[in-house]
Design a protein around this motif. Sequence first.
Motif, PDB file in Angstrom:
ATOM      1  N   VAL A  33       0.848  -1.191   0.000  1.00 44.50           N
ATOM      2  CA  VAL A  33       0.000   0.000   0.000  1.00 44.50           C
ATOM      3  C   VAL A  33       0.882   1.239   0.000  1.00 44.50           C
ATOM      4  CG1 VAL A  33      -1.791   1.262   1.269  1.00 44.50           C
ATOM      5  CG2 VAL A  33      -1.796  -1.237   1.267  1.00 44.50           C
ATOM      6  N   GLU A  52      -3.103   0.949  -3.998  1.00 46.66           N
ATOM      7  CA  GLU A  52      -2.473  -0.362  -3.860  1.00 46.66           C
ATOM      8  C   GLU A  52      -2.534  -1.019  -5.232  1.00 46.66           C
ATOM      9  OE1 GLU A  52      -4.261  -2.689  -0.789  1.00 46.66           O
ATOM     10  OE2 GLU A  52      -2.793  -4.292  -0.985  1.00 46.66           O
ATOM     11  N   LEU A 124      -8.050  -7.163  -8.576  1.00 43.39           N
ATOM     12  CA  LEU A 124      -7.320  -6.636  -7.418  1.00 43.39           C
ATOM     13  C   LEU A 124      -7.586  -7.492  -6.176  1.00 43.39           C
ATOM     14  CD1 LEU A 124      -8.059  -3.059  -8.574  1.00 43.39           C
ATOM     15  CD2 LEU A 124      -5.738  -3.781  -7.975  1.00 43.39           C
ATOM     16  N   THR A 127      -5.534  -7.230  -2.908  1.00 42.23           N
ATOM     17  CA  THR A 127      -5.400  -5.975  -2.152  1.00 42.23           C
ATOM     18  C   THR A 127      -6.099  -6.081  -0.797  1.00 42.23           C
ATOM     19  OG1 THR A 127      -7.362  -5.049  -3.215  1.00 42.23           O
ATOM     20  CG2 THR A 127      -5.233  -4.542  -4.230  1.00 42.23           C
TER      21      THR A 127
END
Length: 161
Positions: A33, A52, A124, A127
């Motif tokens: 991040v 991120e 994603l 994440t």
Amino acid sequence: MPCSPLTNDDLEELRAFLSEADLTVAGLDSTAVRVWVERDHDGKIVGSTGYEASADGADVLIRSVAVSSARRTAGAGTRLARFALGEAARSGATRAWLFSRRSGPFWQKLGFGPADRDELAALLSDTQQVRLFTDTGQLEREVAWMRELKALRSEPGGPAR
Ligand SMILES: CC(C)(COP(=O)(O)OP(=O)(O)OC[C@H]1O[C@@H](n2cnc3c(N)ncnc32)[C@H](O)[C@@H]1OP(=O)(O)O)[C@@H](O)C(=O)NCCC(=O)NCCS
């Protein structure tokens, strides 16, 4: 004041700042991040921004964009969002995604359009925010947005549009 990268010393204050803005604080200390904070002359956090990236770096999830309540509607949010978009583009990302239930019009002014939540979650999936939203069931209630970053890649250091 300019944005500066988050350090361990900023974490506790940033968590309180983001909680006040009703944003998630999950995984802020993860190395995946990237977050920046902006402080006022007294050293207090008054803004934050970040993202991120997916494992291949092609997609980013914009997160932690917030302005202290007393400073809103004066352009700071736009500036902070553009900063993260510019950084993501310079890192080689081609698309930026985000979740926002309440601030859609703000993001539309920054070039975002409605996106497929499940596509975001698949691209994603590693994440912090997607993991949290999947685990808690919050994903079903989220609204996804996306914009291409190609236009920003040719403007190193320049303003993001
Ligand atoms: C969303 C946020 C970052 C916007 O910051 P800001 O400094 O007020 O934004 P700006 O002054 O740059 O606003 C740019 C434009 O978006 C509009 N806008 C800002 N927030 C908005 C919102 N929540 N809904 C609709 N429009 C909004 C502004 O009115 C302004 O419109 P204009 O260009 O016609 O004057 C701020 O309201 C905030 O911190 N909210 C809490 C955290 C949050 O929801 N963050 C988004 C994470 S998904």
